[in-house]
Design a protein around this motif. Structure first.
Motif: not given
Length: 225
Positions: A113-127
């Motif tokens: 995807g787009a550039p990732y410039l963060d220190f945090g972790t992505p999260v998974h969710l189901k919607v």
């Protein structure tokens, strides 16, 4: 001219060996800030030097891939990496330079995807029956094909969002650089926490902000002894 050609040849050889040389130190962040993730198939770990590896539970390395140079121009700190991989079914999701999704079995890249410039972790969710991935900068992607469904949910620099069912929580927006002096204080945007409910209807993702509240920054003040 001959000397220039000789130096260029030496430089090219030198650049090819950079992965075998000791990496320059990164203060605070280091190269192993991300947390490995484990399931019944093995252990998966990502490092700040661009190496993503999978191991069997007995420690045998199954595969390793290189993702390129360590990211720079990070939000909140100028360099480093601490985002951890997450497992969603057959996929391994990682924010490194870009948001990337790999096949867990082989390490093959599925999409990015787009550039990732963060220190945090992505999260998974189901919607609405769909597996989604949300980033610290407020983007939501569909896991199976990488389609960006919405953005603008949030903006946290040093951590990732938290999910409970169809509600995503962002805490600590725009903390900026931690330290003393005018430059550090100027970079600190107001810190807050907020909750957003995601709704999927006929393949279209929408969101509703449930609440928002300020968060004190006093816990960031470091006292030297």
């Amino acid at each position: 001219k001959a000397l220039e050609q000789r130096v260029n040849k030496m430089l090219k050889k030198y650049e090819m060996t950079w992965r075998f040389r000791e990496l320059p130190p990164i203060e605070l962040i280091g190269y192993s800030s991300g947390t490995p993730v484990v399931d019944s198939t093995g252990v998966y770990a990502a490092f700040g030097n661009g190496v993503l590896s999978a191991f069997d539970l007995d420690g045998t390395r199954r595969w390793s891939i290189g993702l390129g140079d360590p990211p720079s121009n990070m939000r909140g700190y100028n360099k480093g990496h601490s985002s951890s991989p997450i497992i969603v079914g057959d996929y391994l999701v990682l924010g490194y330079q870009k948001l990337r999704v790999f096949l867990k079995t082989t390490g093959e890249l599925v999409w990015e995807g787009a550039p990732y410039l963060d220190f945090g972790t992505p999260v998974h969710l189901k919607v609405g029956g769909e597996d989604l991935v949300a980033t610290p900068q407020g983007e939501v992607y569909r896991l199976k094909d990488g389609k960006l469904l919405t953005d603008g949910l949030g903006d946290v620099w040093h951590c990732g969002p938290v999910v409970h069912k169809d509600v995503i929580y962002y805490v600590g927006a725009g903390l900026g650089r931690i330290g003393e002096g005018a430059a550090a204080q100027h970079s600190k945007a107001p810190c807050k926490a907020w909750a957003i409910r995601l709704v999927m209807k006929e393949g279209v993702l929408s969101f509703e902000r449930l609440w928002e509240t300020p968060v004190e920054l006093d816990f960031l003040q470091v006292k030297r002894v």
